[in-house]
Design a protein around this motif. Sequence first.
Motif, PDB file in Angstrom:
ATOM      1  N   PHE A  43      77.599  56.540 -45.679  1.00  0.00           N
ATOM      2  CA  PHE A  43      79.009  56.771 -46.001  1.00  0.00           C
ATOM      3  C   PHE A  43      79.138  56.764 -47.523  1.00  0.00           C
ATOM      4  O   PHE A  43      79.100  55.700 -48.141  1.00  0.00           O
ATOM      5  CB  PHE A  43      79.900  55.667 -45.413  1.00  0.00           C
ATOM      6  CG  PHE A  43      79.841  55.553 -43.915  1.00  0.00           C
ATOM      7  CD1 PHE A  43      80.682  56.290 -43.107  1.00  0.00           C
ATOM      8  CD2 PHE A  43      78.933  54.691 -43.309  1.00  0.00           C
ATOM      9  CE1 PHE A  43      80.636  56.179 -41.721  1.00  0.00           C
ATOM     10  CE2 PHE A  43      78.875  54.569 -41.935  1.00  0.00           C
ATOM     11  CZ  PHE A  43      79.723  55.311 -41.140  1.00  0.00           C
ATOM     12  N   SER A  44      79.293  57.922 -48.107  1.00  0.00           N
ATOM     13  CA  SER A  44      79.413  58.008 -49.558  1.00  0.00           C
ATOM     14  C   SER A  44      80.772  57.471 -49.999  1.00  0.00           C
ATOM     15  O   SER A  44      81.806  57.779 -49.398  1.00  0.00           O
ATOM     16  CB  SER A  44      79.253  59.467 -50.002  1.00  0.00           C
ATOM     17  OG  SER A  44      79.261  59.545 -51.407  1.00  0.00           O
ATOM     18  N   SER A  45      80.779  56.643 -51.040  1.00  0.00           N
ATOM     19  CA  SER A  45      82.024  56.021 -51.493  1.00  0.00           C
ATOM     20  C   SER A  45      81.827  55.443 -52.893  1.00  0.00           C
ATOM     21  O   SER A  45      80.731  55.516 -53.464  1.00  0.00           O
ATOM     22  CB  SER A  45      82.424  54.888 -50.546  1.00  0.00           C
ATOM     23  OG  SER A  45      81.483  53.814 -50.640  1.00  0.00           O
ATOM     24  N   LYS A  46      82.856  54.833 -53.414  1.00  0.00           N
ATOM     25  CA  LYS A  46      82.738  54.156 -54.710  1.00  0.00           C
ATOM     26  C   LYS A  46      81.742  53.002 -54.622  1.00  0.00           C
ATOM     27  O   LYS A  46      81.140  52.617 -55.621  1.00  0.00           O
ATOM     28  CB  LYS A  46      84.107  53.636 -55.167  1.00  0.00           C
ATOM     29  CG  LYS A  46      85.055  54.726 -55.634  1.00  0.00           C
ATOM     30  CD  LYS A  46      86.341  54.121 -56.183  1.00  0.00           C
ATOM     31  CE  LYS A  46      87.274  55.209 -56.709  1.00  0.00           C
ATOM     32  NZ  LYS A  46      88.533  54.645 -57.234  1.00  0.00           N
ATOM     33  N   PHE A  47      81.580  52.449 -53.416  1.00  0.00           N
ATOM     34  CA  PHE A  47      80.596  51.380 -53.227  1.00  0.00           C
ATOM     35  C   PHE A  47      79.185  51.908 -53.461  1.00  0.00           C
ATOM     36  O   PHE A  47      78.414  51.334 -54.242  1.00  0.00           O
ATOM     37  CB  PHE A  47      80.728  50.797 -51.820  1.00  0.00           C
ATOM     38  CG  PHE A  47      79.692  49.758 -51.490  1.00  0.00           C
ATOM     39  CD1 PHE A  47      79.692  48.520 -52.117  1.00  0.00           C
ATOM     40  CD2 PHE A  47      78.704  50.014 -50.538  1.00  0.00           C
ATOM     41  CE1 PHE A  47      78.726  47.556 -51.817  1.00  0.00           C
ATOM     42  CE2 PHE A  47      77.737  49.062 -50.221  1.00  0.00           C
ATOM     43  CZ  PHE A  47      77.754  47.836 -50.871  1.00  0.00           C
ATOM     44  N   THR A  48      78.826  53.020 -52.823  1.00  0.00           N
ATOM     45  CA  THR A  48      77.476  53.560 -52.976  1.00  0.00           C
ATOM     46  C   THR A  48      77.269  54.189 -54.354  1.00  0.00           C
ATOM     47  O   THR A  48      76.133  54.397 -54.775  1.00  0.00           O
ATOM     48  CB  THR A  48      77.166  54.596 -51.888  1.00  0.00           C
ATOM     49  OG1 THR A  48      78.161  55.626 -51.915  1.00  0.00           O
ATOM     50  CG2 THR A  48      77.145  53.952 -50.517  1.00  0.00           C
ATOM     51  N   GLU A  49      78.381  54.481 -55.048  1.00  0.00           N
ATOM     52  CA  GLU A  49      78.288  55.009 -56.412  1.00  0.00           C
ATOM     53  C   GLU A  49      78.236  53.890 -57.452  1.00  0.00           C
ATOM     54  O   GLU A  49      78.267  54.152 -58.655  1.00  0.00           O
ATOM     55  CB  GLU A  49      79.492  55.910 -56.694  1.00  0.00           C
ATOM     56  CG  GLU A  49      79.514  57.184 -55.858  1.00  0.00           C
ATOM     57  CD  GLU A  49      80.845  57.906 -55.947  1.00  0.00           C
ATOM     58  OE1 GLU A  49      81.737  57.456 -56.707  1.00  0.00           O
ATOM     59  OE2 GLU A  49      81.019  58.920 -55.247  1.00  0.00           O
ATOM     60  N   SER A  50      78.170  52.646 -56.984  1.00  0.00           N
ATOM     61  CA  SER A  50      78.126  51.457 -57.858  1.00  0.00           C
ATOM     62  C   SER A  50      79.393  51.285 -58.683  1.00  0.00           C
ATOM     63  O   SER A  50      79.367  50.686 -59.760  1.00  0.00           O
ATOM     64  CB  SER A  50      76.902  51.509 -58.794  1.00  0.00           C
ATOM     65  OG  SER A  50      75.705  51.631 -58.062  1.00  0.00           O
TER      66      SER A  50
END
Length: 345
Positions: free
Chosen positions: A107-114
Amino acid sequence: MIKASYKKYTLNFKNPSGTSRGILRTKETWFIILKEDDKIGIGETGLFRGLSIDDVDDYEDKLKWACKNINLGLTQLLSHFVNYPSIQFGLEQAFLSLESSNPYTLFSSKFTESKDSISINGLIWMGEKDFMKKQIIEKLAAGFSCIKMKIGAIDFDSEIELLTSIRKEFSSKEIELRVDANGAFNPNNALEKLHRLSELDLHSIEQPIKQGQIEEMANLCAKTPLPIALDEELIGVFSYEDKNRIITQINPQYIILKPSLVGGFAGSKEWINLAEENNIGWWITSALESNIGLNAIAQFTYTLQSNLPQGLGTGSLFTNNIDSPLEVKKGALHYNNQQNWNFNI
């Protein structure tokens, strides 16, 4: 054509970890690995011995069948494995992983974008009073503002004393305290214990009595001075009708979702929808998966945008976990995408 295989892996605890069910030293898990052309997909079927409803003798045979019949597709496989929630979850992960441009980004998100993190609770395992106190000091020093303490295995008065010592030093505005009894209380004296615990300004208590005692749990939830969160109560409940019955009959203050135990993303969403329809709060926790499963749960959890601390701080418990970008800092789970994965199982 998708090719599928599975591999078993045993996680070793850094320290023996105590619950009301006993001491945990190892945790076995399985990975489903999908390959299609030059793409790979990875999912974890996080069976929890003694707790998972699918802790059965033919579990590995079911994994073999899933891999042999992988080209039935996810929808048909999920339907086939209704009684095996951990396998459902592993399959969901593996197919999402295979479809992604990065097998570890489900799930791509601001979380996976650090760019953002997930607030989590610090977990205090059962043990002797001094051991538990040591853990609490470590969690506070690490910047946690929410602590979850497992209770029910040592003397209740000692646990009250330990919680009281925390409250004397830190108010509920400074430290949120959750306790988890793992069903250790007797229905005959549970309400009395809840009254004593409520004097310590706790956030909630998980599963005060053993699951399956619907009337007794409903009575506790109606009379409790301390919010009750259902956890084990959700395990082994498969149909929408049965889930709705649990929610409406017991009417708890919170429910807690462990995707490996309740049928993965789809199972968790169904519980969450029912909870929200009935004004019941919820949060998500891991169930001692490796970083593969924890990563999937964390990415899923972030998309739901809950404002409560989640139970996702278990990745550091093992000596041989899979190297990953997941990092716990100042009471939150971060995804450091400068850190590489090391999945060589």
